[in-house]
Structures are given as structure tokens and as C-alpha cells.
Design an enzyme around this catalytic site. Structure first.
Site, PDB file in Angstrom:
ATOM      1  N   ASP A 159       0.817  -1.217   0.000  1.00  0.00           N
ATOM      2  CA  ASP A 159       0.000   0.000   0.000  1.00  0.00           C
ATOM      3  C   ASP A 159       0.845   1.259   0.000  1.00  0.00           C
ATOM      4  OD1 ASP A 159       0.491  -1.226   2.694  1.00  0.00           O
ATOM      5  OD2 ASP A 159      -0.216   0.742   3.380  1.00  0.00           O
ATOM      6  N   GLY A 456      52.088 -17.859  32.382  1.00  0.00           N
ATOM      7  CA  GLY A 456      52.155 -16.603  33.110  1.00  0.00           C
ATOM      8  C   GLY A 456      52.311 -15.457  32.132  1.00  0.00           C
ATOM      9  N   SER A 530      50.291 -18.563  27.006  1.00  0.00           N
ATOM     10  CA  SER A 530      49.041 -19.356  26.908  1.00  0.00           C
ATOM     11  C   SER A 530      47.928 -18.700  27.715  1.00  0.00           C
ATOM     12  CB  SER A 530      49.269 -20.797  27.369  1.00  0.00           C
ATOM     13  OG  SER A 530      49.986 -20.880  28.574  1.00  0.00           O
TER      14      SER A 530
END
Length: 622
Positions: A159, A456, A530
Site C-alpha cells: 500500500d 604466566g 598461553s
């Protein structure tokens, strides 16, 4: 109202599960609200509340904001968007429906995938003023990946473009061009106005150029008959119980096929053969069970069966493998990290899994497959997966229930990805056993192989302590190897950078190398930052219990900065070094290390002594 879509409180002849999807504000909730309104399924008091809320949330005078019927969360109503997946039930003379209204915002794509996972058909909303948007394409692609074979494009707000046929035709052509490469069995498009009801439950006089069915009638008539009963027998074992001295009974839901008493079956992944002695349902013993039935089985033989195993047809077995290819929809804020270990769930089977390859990801805008090293939130990619144990599964295309998986983050327990399996990958890859094993190699060295993992912050003293440990072990004749972060990155891992993904891969490779040293009977000392606990846990699980010993070198970051001879912290703090652990990238402190070394109160020499004493106490060295 169109009599073909008259709503009756009678049992429908079939049920259709469908979802509404598409970009944000394309009218998904409004469409469902309109269907419920036209179905006269809204009680009088609900209608009064709906009209009041429509005014409250900004609807024009006398207009009903149909989306409020579905958008139940207060945040959704205030923002005018859908966040969660809302399910609604309604029925017609011909059929009953379960519809999932899914969110359009990109950040809620995972919610949309959840709704699509059980749907048979998708109603894809498209704003007639905007046409196909990136999120429209993304949702269509996800629907195809998740096994939906029927799609209806509801070209909404027709519309607002003056019911223009040319606008509709352009969208229809664009849709069919885009979906040509997607695996849909049927594709239809319907011009609608969800707000005013045009072509929703009855054909609109304002679109005389459209000669097709209204949306509701199309949904009534579309044939999406489920074929699960015709698929091979698949019975994932959910629970095992034993009553008195009788044989064990296997409980679960038959996901596909038909099961009969006396059928010959195979237990996967073990491959044990047996027959079905008895089938029990809620009402007692029965001769047959069909897809969707929850039953308990008693087998003719007392074979070894565990939760997560699959009872399957002998004639049509599933894949059984620990390596397979899959498409993943990534659902987490944190990106997929290549090489990281996740929990994986396939049916009732839970195991660990690692992404071993990212073949490509999909560029939604360009409709292309592009190279990728990771997947971010809402991205879709093709990957290779390795599981820690073999699992039984089917191709997702053949069986959505036994070919789907989810990945779960091991630390947060959050679901991070949904996957669709293509096929097995390991037809010719098998672990080989040799005459000389780990114990034999260790015996001639008079020691046991083990990993001592020093973790560490940068500058904490990991390499210094590891070097002292190796020197003293060497003096007493212990066979060792020291792997250090800098040295490994000059050789084996010279191709890796310092992104989170590259750091994960760095530790994965080091862990595999360390495992080989353990197999050789050697004590391998690993000194690596790590930073992620998941990767340290991954290495721990590569070897047998007691062969991984973690030493956390606990040094405050102030001390690490003070002893920084490379000037790395200075660069990182100045913003010249990205993703530096402790500054711009996190370090996840270990919680269960075998030994903690507080550097402010313990010298490197004393720390080395404690590590060696630990090795002796555990009889790794004499």
C-alpha cells in the site's frame, strides 16, 4: 471474509510449522497479528487491551497495532521490534499451524536460527519500499542451510508504494535470482499489506493484477508433508535403565523411520548387531513405533550401550566418524577460534570437538564464498570438525534431527554455534599402533614422559625457571626438551600472528608436539604465556591423567613491566602493540594448577627446586 479461510475449532487434517523472518520492521509481527485477528482468535478483553496499547505505542486513531499481539516483551513494545522468538498456534478447516515470529535485527540472528530449526516453511517478509536487504538475504540463506525447502516471499507494505505492480515484479525477479542457488523446492511471492489485510486472508481488489492465492490459502494448500517415517531407522539413546535382573532398557525418541519388534539393528558407533526384543510405549508393550514416538527398547542381547549411542537399521547405517564437514552459524559475541576445543552435542551425544579447518564463509552482500580465518557473530561458514570420540550422524540434507549439532563454550556453557553436517571426512585416516609403545620408550630412559607447562604473563620468568629445571634435570641424566614461545615462533609457528585466533592455533600446535614428546618418553618443558584457559585445558586432555603438570608463574603485572627488557609493555601501553596480553588482551588466570610460583616471595632457583620435587613425588623421575 474469504470463506476458504474460515477458522473453525475443529481438528485440522495436517499441521504446518512455519516461521516469519526478514529484516527489521518489515512487518513480521504485524502479519501474524493480522492472521490471528482475522481468525477471530482474539478475545473481547484482549481486543480492548490491544486497542488501548495501540494508542499508547503510537498507532494512528482507530488503527490496531497488530504486532502488539505477538511482541510480548516490554522492550520489544517500546522499541517496536521483536527480540525473542514468539510461537503462536491457530487452525483452519484444512490445517493447523504453529508459527514462529523471529527477530529481524542482525544481532538476534541466532534467535531467528532457533525458530527456523524446526520449521517446514518460511514466510520471508520484504518491505516493498526497500526490496531485498542484507538481512533478507541472510535469513533466506539460513532457512536453506537449516533444511527449509519451501519459502513464501510476502512483499509487504504494498500500500505504501501505491499497489504498484512494477515494484512487486522487480522484487520478485530479484528474489528468484538470489534464491536460484539456494536449495528450495518451492518459491512463491505474494503482494500484501499486513496492516490492512490485502491478500492476507482474501484477495485484494486493490491488486487486480495479482491472480494468485492470498497468503493464508497458500499456507493451507502447500504440501510440506514430513517424510521422517520413510527415512532409515534412527533411535538416539537418551537414557538407560535396568529393572531388577532384566536386561537394560534403552529410552529415547525415534527420530526417523519405523521400528518393529524383531527388527535387526546395529548399535553405533560400536557396530554391535542385535535385534529388538520388545518395544514399550506409555500405554505398554507395542509391536511398532514410528518417527516421533517416545519408547523404551529391550534388545535380544546384552550388548554394551551408552547414552548418546544410536540404534539404527542394519541395511541403511548412518555415518560413523570423528571427522566431518559442516556449515556453522556463529552465535556468540566472541569469534570462533580455530583450534579451540568446544563441547559438541549431536542428538543425545555429547563430546569434545575442535574446528580443524575453516574452508570459507559466506559474504551475504556479494553472495560469494570468501576465505576466512574465523567466524564472527551471525556469520555463516563451512568448516571441518574433529570430535574426541566417533559419533553416528546423517547428512543434514537427509535427516535434520541426526545431522544437526550445536557447539558450546567450555568455560561459559553458552551455545556458540549451530551446525549442519554435510558428510564424514576420514575415509582413510586411522590411528596406527606400533610394536614399540610409550611405556617401552620410557622404560629404557628410566623415566616417564610428561608435560610441564609454565604459564604466566610476558616477563613473569617462565623461560628462566624452565631453563633452570632443564639444566638440573640434565645434570642427573633425565631426558628433556624445552619448548619456548619465542623459539617456536621462529620455526614451527612463524606463520602465526598474535590475534586471539593465532594464539589459540599456536598453543594447539605446541600441544600436539608436546604430546609426541610424551609418547617418546621425554619430559617436555613448555614456557608459553598461553593466556586462555580453554587451550591449557586442551593440552591437558591430549595426554593421560598425570602426564600434564601446570606451573603458574604468578608475577604481578607491575613486576613484569619493570623487568621488560624488550620494551613490549611500553609499546602496548602507548597503543602501538595490539592484543598484548595483560594490556589490550586478557590473561585468564589458572584455577587448578599443580603448582603456583609466587615470584615476589620465591626465587627462580627455589621455584625450579619445587618443580623437580613435584616430578619426583609423582615418580616421573627417580
Amino acid at each position: 471474509m474469504n470463506q476458504k479461510f474460515s477458522f473453525l475449532a475443529t481438528c485440522a487434517s495436517s499441521q504446518l510449522r512455519f516461521l516469519t523472518c526478514g529484516s527489521v520492521d518489515d512487518g513480521k509481527s504485524t502479519l501474524i497479528g493480522r492472521l490471528l485477528y482475522d481468525a477471530k482468535l482474539i478475545l473481547d478483553d484482549q481486543l480492548v487491551d490491544l486497542k488501548r496499547d495501540s494508542v499508547r505505542y503510537g498507532a494512528a486513531d482507530e488503527e490496531i497495532e497488530f504486532s502488539l499481539l505477538v511482541d510480548g516483551l516490554e522492550a520489544e513494545r517500546e522499541q517496536g521490534i521483536t527480540i525473542d522468538v514468539a510461537y503462536r498456534f491457530f487452525q483452519t478447516r484444512r490445517r493447523s499451524f504453529i508459527v514462529a515470529d523471529t527477530p529481524g535485527h542482525e544481532q538476534y540472528t541466532r534467535n531467528m536460527a532457533s525458530g527456523a530449526s524446526t520449521a517446514e516453511l518460511a514466510v520471508l517478509l520484504i518491505d516493498a519500499r526497500k526490496g531485498l536487504l542484507p538481512q533478507t538475504r541472510r535469513h533466506a540463506t539460513i532457512c536453506s542451510l537449516l533444511g527449509i525447502r519451501h519459502i513464501v516471499a510476502a512483499v509487504n507494505k504494498i500500500d505504501l508504494v501505491g499497489f504498484d505492480r512494477q515494484t512487486y515484479d522487480r522484487i520478485d525477479v530479484a528474489l528468484r535470482e538470489f534464491t536460484a542457488e539456494l536449495d528450495f523446492a518451492t518459491i512463491a511471492s505474494i503482494p500484501i499489506s499486513a496492516r490492512y489485510g490485502d491478500n492476507v486472508t482474501a484477495r485484494s481488489e486493490r491488486t487486480p493484477w495479482y491472480q494468485g492465492m492470498p497468503l493464508a490459502e497458500y499456507l493451507e494448500r502447500i504440501d510440506t508433508a514430513c517424510r521422517r517415517s520413510f527415512n532409515p531407522l534412527r533411535f538416539p539413546v537418551q537414557w538407560i535403565n535396568r529393572c531388577g535382573q532384566e536386561q537394560r532398557r534403552l529410552a529415547g525418541t525415534l527420530t526417523s523411520g519405523t521400528m518393529r519388534r524383531g527388527d535387526a539393528v546395529v548399535i553405533h558407533p560400536s557396530g554391535q548387531r542385535t535385534t529388538i526384543a520388545q518395544i514399550s510405549a506409555q500405554d505398554g508393550a507395542c509391536e511398532t513405533a514410528h518417527a516421533g514416538d517416545a519408547v523404551t527398547l529391550q534388545l535380544s542381547d546384552d550388548v554394551d550401550v551408552a547414552r548418546g549411542d544410536m540404534v539404527a537399521s542394519q541395511m541403511e547405517p548412518p555415518y560413523v566418524s570423528d571427522r566431518f564437514a559442516a556449515d556453522l552459524i556463529w552465535m556468540a559475541e566472541e569469534p570462533l577460534l580455530f583450534g579451540r576445543s568446544y563441547f559438541m552435542r549431536i542428538g543425545t551425544k555429547s563430546t569434545l570437538a575442535t574446528v580443524t579447518a575453516i574452508h570459507h564463509k559466506l559474504d551475504m552482500a556479494k553472495r560469494e564464498k570468501v576465505d576466512a580465518k574465523t567466524l564472527s557473530l551471525n556469520e555463516i561458514g563451512s568448516v571441518g570438525l574433529w570430535s574426541s570420540t566417533p559419533v553416528a550422524f546423517d547428512s543434514y540434507r537427509d535427516n535434520r534431527l541426526t545431522g544437526s549439532l550445536i557447539l558450546i563454550d567450555r568455560s561459559t556453557n553458552q551455545t556458540v554455534a549451530a551446525g549442519m553436517i554435510h558428510s564424514a571426512l576420514d575415509a582413510n585416516v586411522r590411528r596406527v599402533s606400533f610394536s614399540v609403545d610409550k611405556m617401552a620408550r620410557a622404560r629404557i630412559k628410566h623415566q616417564r614422559g610428561a608435560i610441564v607447562w609454565f604459564t604466566g604473563l610476558s616477563g613473569s620468568g617462565k623461560s628462566t625457571i624452565a631453563n633452570l629445571v632443564e639444566s638440573r634435570l640434565n645434570e642427573i641424566g633425565v631426558h628433556t626438551m624445552l619448548l619456548d614461545g619465542d623459539n617456536v615462533r621462529n620455526g614451527l609457528n612463524k606463520d602465526l600472528g598474535f590475534t586471539s585466533g593465532d594464539r589459540v592455533e599456536n598453543i594447539r600446535r605446541v600441544g600436539e608436539v608436546a604430546r609426541l614428546f610424551v609418547e617418546a618418553g621425554i619430559i617436555v618443558l613448555c614456557a608459553f604465556i598461553s593466556p586462555f584457559s580453554a587451550e591449557r585445558q586442551f593440552v591437558r586432555e591430549l595426554v593421560e591423567p598425570g602426564e600434564y603438570l601446570e606451573a603458574f608463574v604468578d608475577a604481578p603485572i607491575e613486576d613484569c613491566i619493570a623487568r621488560d627488557t624488550k620494551g613490549l609493555y611500553e609499546k602496548a601501553l602507548a597503543g602501538h602493540l595490539q592484543e598484548f596480553t595483560g594490556v589490550s588482551s586478557p590473561y585468564q588466570r589458572p584455577e587448578n594448577s599443580e603448582i603456583v610460583i609466587p615470584t615476589r616471595t620465591m626465587s627462580a632457583f627455589d621455584a625450579a627446586t619445587e618443580v623437580i620435587e613435584m616430578l619426583k613425588a609423582r615418580r616421573i623421575v627417580g
